[in-house]
Design an enzyme around this catalytic site. Structure first.
Site, PDB file in Angstrom:
ATOM      1  N   HIS A 425     -19.161  -2.660  -1.004  1.00 52.33           N
ATOM      2  CA  HIS A 425     -18.150  -2.734   0.045  1.00 52.33           C
ATOM      3  C   HIS A 425     -17.660  -4.280  -0.066  1.00 52.33           C
ATOM      4  CE1 HIS A 425     -16.901  -3.979   4.049  1.00 52.33           C
ATOM      5  NE2 HIS A 425     -16.719  -2.651   4.284  1.00 52.33           N
ATOM      6  N   CYS A 801      -8.658   7.139  -8.164  1.00 47.11           N
ATOM      7  CA  CYS A 801      -8.301   5.949  -7.267  1.00 47.11           C
ATOM      8  C   CYS A 801      -9.439   5.328  -6.996  1.00 47.11           C
ATOM      9  CB  CYS A 801      -7.831   6.635  -6.003  1.00 47.11           C
ATOM     10  SG  CYS A 801      -9.053   7.592  -4.918  1.00 47.11           S
TER      11      CYS A 801
HETATM   12  C1  PEP Z   1     -14.561   6.572  -4.729  1.00 48.24           C
HETATM   13  O1  PEP Z   1     -15.312   7.109  -4.184  1.00 48.24           O
HETATM   14  O2  PEP Z   1     -14.067   6.386  -5.864  1.00 48.24           O
HETATM   15  C2  PEP Z   1     -13.268   6.172  -3.806  1.00 48.24           C
HETATM   16  C3  PEP Z   1     -12.194   5.589  -4.181  1.00 48.24           C
HETATM   17  O3  PEP Z   1     -13.556   6.043  -2.354  1.00 48.24           O
HETATM   18  P1  PEP Z   1     -14.627   4.991  -1.730  1.00 48.24           P
HETATM   19  O4  PEP Z   1     -14.669   4.022  -2.590  1.00 48.24           O
HETATM   20  O5  PEP Z   1     -13.947   4.421  -0.747  1.00 48.24           O
HETATM   21  O6  PEP Z   1     -15.715   5.571  -1.401  1.00 48.24           O
END
Ligand code: PEP
Ligand code: MG
Length: 846
Positions: A425, A801
């Site tokens: 995070h 992403c």
């Molecule tokens: C992922 O899991 O790659 C993503 C982009 O979402 P998050 O990092 O918010 O879980």
């Protein structure tokens, strides 16, 4: 004769010399010879010759010395493939002995002859005879009997007279340089700089131009730009009666090159030589197509060019130099792009610790978000906000961060955590905010309750002490070292324009707030590839309503709370659409488990009970009921969307209403709505049905039409495997490679930092897979998902992403499997744009 010898090659315009066989210096000298510059006679020894020499196979020295005049003094310099890999130091004045010394004393004077001889005795003793360098400590080297004493000292230590035979001297020097290169420590050192284990060394043997003696003689270096800024500037020093690079070490006694208020200059003292020198340097720049440091010697008023070395440069200077060379037509735009290491752009995008500053490193962790910042350490999100309110820079120190810390992160100058890896995070949010961040710094003891940190060396730091976080290399430093400011100048912008003209994969940004979106726009992202909507709910006023929604007893109460969130969320989207002015914006529906919005401690629970007018016990029970053993695999993402559908209904409505509002006076907005954590087709069907219904309702209520695109975040292995079932319901897939990596490896993205470095060091993983996409495993799922998805739905837009979207290696992979765009933190967008352009160029040139 040397032309036909594979080991010894006279440097002539046609000689078969390459960087790969003879090293960069030999090749550069050949280029200078081709330019007809006054380069002394030079012979190059190939990598093979030097390798054999280290094994005891001496080349034919008589043949080697054939091109040189009788009694010519020589020097030997290293010539590796890449100058950054280092190598043994140059040895000058080989060939001097008692007889030659006597002759030279007559021609150039005794002091100069003494100096030449002394210099050679010292190098020979240290590097060839391997004698202790402090053996000359008791000798006054500028005294009249220095030479005699040095020769005696040599004889005492080596138990033999100083060698008088030129072949013996030269052979000794060559052998010692070859062996130094092949030694274990030298090999490890250069491997750390990226050299292959079997990197070769070439040697160049060159006729000495003395730089000492009668007439105006001396040596110096010159370059045409400033290595720190890249601005044009004649820079360097010249020292009369000197050799090698002495001028740089001589301080005040050396001359400036151009007229200078601080002292006399070569331009004034020797205008003709200075003119020649400048002409040669300019020719070298234009024809070698590089900014070079020119090493020169003046002998009796005449300039000789001994060497040209690519100048050391900062990232900012590298960009300015490459762009200037391309703008002058000396190199192509493509070549300018290829000359910049994409990650080096981080140095321009963020403040950095000045490379010349003293670093007092107290601990280290994972370099999670580049740049550096100093501030007083604080241990709570509230203290960070208070510090910000007082206008004091602070560093937020947490064991790990949770969504509750986001406001504190906004208020902090940098973030430090004990736990976590590159996709934890703290790392993800910090990169989004452009905040320097070090995570997983578990060699420091975090005692957050008593608000102190204990460094491995025992030093203790308490709240208010000033530390510096260097997120570029993962160091935590004591105090406030000097910083270099970020610098996005015109050269940078120009380079980016060229990158955009060439690259064939799009780059969007992950942006959650208007501030992020502005940064994304600023860095010319082609849209927003991921808006994590949950981050919009952490402002004080929203959090309370959010908590009311979570505490609602039934759908009706929940809907009432959501109705209060609706206008807030709608305004967020209007802002994003307006900032992105027609560029695509992909909004991910709510993803995290609900309990992340609830307080984690008793004081917080009490505040919440008060705010919601509920008994504390009820708050505690609710939190308990929501808590999960494994929340990342629990009630989150689409699972929440199906079991508590009112949340997605509200978000879809906010998106559609914002679409109509934002389209009123501009281009029609076509929002993209993304469903997270999908693993089954039916999930998509259910959510799609409700979203279509909300769209229909909004169209009717507002009497306005709009289009939207619906897609799925492919971040569970099952979604990738069943892509063929899922794709027919989708306009796009976006691979969430953070969760996909976590689930493919069964590796917690928040805890992997604890053992990742051990794993990488022992070669279990070649790299941290959260950092560099694991092309073999996660990549295979991605490829499979892309192929199966496109087989079922040929128009499917594909993107990545996860945090990998911004890493150059991952971009190479994405291009190969037909990904349409990558999306990464806004501050990584320029790095991704440049990396993408480089891969297109590499493909073009094959
Ligand atoms: C992922 O899991 O790659 C993503 C982009 O979402 P998050 O990092 O918010 O879980
Ligand atoms: Mg995810």
């Amino acid at each position: 004769m040397q032309k036909n010898n594979p080991f010894i090659t006279l440097v002539t315009p046609e000689a078969p010399i390459t960087v790969q066989s003879h090293g960069g210096r030999a090749k550069c000298l050949q280029r200078l010879v081709r330019l007809d510059l006054p380069v002394p006679t030079t012979v190059a020894l190939s990598f093979n010759a030097v390798h054999r020499l280290a094994g005891g196979d001496m080349p034919d020295l008589d043949r080697l010395m054939e091109p040189f005049a009788q009694d010519q003094l020589l020097c030997v310099r290293p010539s590796s493939e890449d100058p950054d890999w280092g190598g043994p130091g140059a040895v000058l004045n080989i060939g001097i002995n008692d007889a030659r010394h006597e002759e030279l004393s007559k021609s150039i004077g005794k002091p100069a002859a003494d100096e030449l001889y002394l210099r050679f005795i010292q190098s020979y003793s240290e590097h060839v005879a391997r004698l202790d360098p402090d053996m000359f400590d008791d000798i006054d080297l500028s005294g009249p009997s220095a030479l005699k004493e040095a020769l005696e000292a040599y004889e005492d230590e080596a138990e033999e007279p100083f060698p008088q035979d030129v072949t013996t001297q030269l052979g000794g020097v060559l052998r010692s340089m070859a062996r130094a290169w092949e030694g274990t420590s030298a090999r490890l050192l250069r491997m750390a700089k990226g050299a292959p284990a079997d990197a070769g060394l070439g040697l160049v043997v060159q006729a000495m131009v003395l730089g000492l003696g009668q007439g105006e003689s001396g040596s110096g270096v010159l370059q045409l730009v400033d290595g720190a800024t890249g601005h044009p500037l004649v820079k360097g020093r010249y020292l009369s009666q000197s050799q090698g690079r002495d001028a740089l070490e001589a301080g005040a006694s050396s001359l400036f090159l151009t007229k200078d208020e601080r002292g006399p200059s070569l331009e004034e003292e020797l205008p003709e030589a200075f003119d020649h020198l400048l002409t040669h340097a300019r020719l070298m720049r234009n024809r070698l197509r590089e900014e070079m440091q020119v090493e020169f010697t003046v002998e009796d008023g005449t300039v000789h060019i001994l060497d040209g070395v690519r100048i050391q440069r900062s990232a900012q200077a590298a960009v300015r130099i490459a762009v200037a060379l391309a703008e002058e037509g000396i190199i192509s735009h493509e070549e300018a792009l290829m000359r910049i290491e994409p990650r080096a752009l981080n140095e321009l995008l963020h403040r950095q610790v000045d490379p010349n500053a003293t670093r007092d490193v107290i601990g280290s962790g994972v370099a999670a978000s580049p740049g550096a910042a100093s501030g007083k350490i604080v241990f709570t999100e509230a203290a960070a906000q208070a510090s910000d309110a007082r206008g004091e820079a602070c560093i937020l120190v947490r064991r790990e961060t949770s969504p509750e810390d986001v406001r504190g992160m906004h208020a902090a100058a940098a973030v430090l955590t004990e736990r976590g890896g590159v996709t934890s995070h703290a790392a993800v949010i910090a990169r989004g905010l452009g905040l320097p961040c070090v995570v997983g710094a578990n060699n420091i003891r975090f005692q957050t309750k008593v608000k102190q940190l204990t460094a491995p060396d025992g030093r203790v730091f308490k709240e208010g002490d000033v530390l510096t976080i260097d997120g570029t290399n993962g160091d935590v430093l004591f105090g406030e070292p000097e910083m270099l400011e970020a610098n996005l100048d015109d050269s940078f912008k120009q380079l980016m324009i060229w990158a955009d003209e060439i690259r064939d994969i799009d780059v969007r940004a992950n942006a959650d707030t208007p501030t992020d979106a502005l940064t994304a726009e600023n860095f010319k992202a082609q849209g927003i590839g991921l808006c994590r909507t949950e981050h919009m709910f952490f402002d004080e006023d929203r959090l309370t309503v959010m908590r009311e929604m979570i505490f609602a007893d039934d759908p009706e109460d929940r809907r009432a709370a959501l109705e209060r969130l609706l206008p807030i969320q709608r305004a967020d989207f209007v802002d994003l659409f307006k900032i992105m002015s027609g560029k695509p914006v992909c909004i991910r529906l709510f993803d995290p488990p609900l309990h992340e919005f609830l307080p984690g401690n008793r004081a917080g629970m009490r505040d919440l009970a008060e705010a919601l007018d509920l008994p504390l016990s009820r708050v505690e029970r609710r939190i308990e009921a929501l808590s999960e053993y494994n929340p990342m695999l629990g009630m989150r993402g689409v699972r929440l969307g199906i079991t508590v559908p009112e949340i997605y209904d509200m978000q879809a409505r906010a998106i559609f209403e914002a679409t109509i509002d934002a389209s009123k006076d501009g281009e029609a907005v076509v929002p993209e709505i993304m469903i997270p954590l999908v693993s089954a087709k039916r999930e998509v069907e259910l959510v799609k049905t409700r979203i279509d219904a909300v769209a229909a309702a909004v169209r009717t209520e507002r009497g306005a039409d709009f289009d939207f695109r619906l897609g799925v975040m492919v971040e569970t292995p099952r979604a990738a495997l069943r892509a063929e079932d899922i794709a027919p319901h989708c306009d796009f897939f976006s691979f969430g490679t953070n969760d996909l990596t976590q689930m493919t490896y069964g590796l917690s993205r928040d805890d992997a930092g604890r053992f990742m470095s051990a794993y990488v060091q022992q070669g279990v993983y070649p790299e941290d897979p959260f950092h560099t996409l694991d092309a073999d495993g996660v990549g295979e799922l991605l490829k499979l998902g892309a192929e199966r998805g496109r087989a079922a739905q040929p128009n499917l837009t594909l993107s990545v992403c996860g945090e990998h979207g911004g890493s150059p290696e991952s971009i190479a992979f994405c291009r190969k499997v037909g990904i349409d765009y990558v999306s990464c933190s806004p501050f990584r967008v320029p790095v991704a744009r440049l990396a993408a352009a480089q891969f297109t160029i590499k493909d073009k040139i094959g």
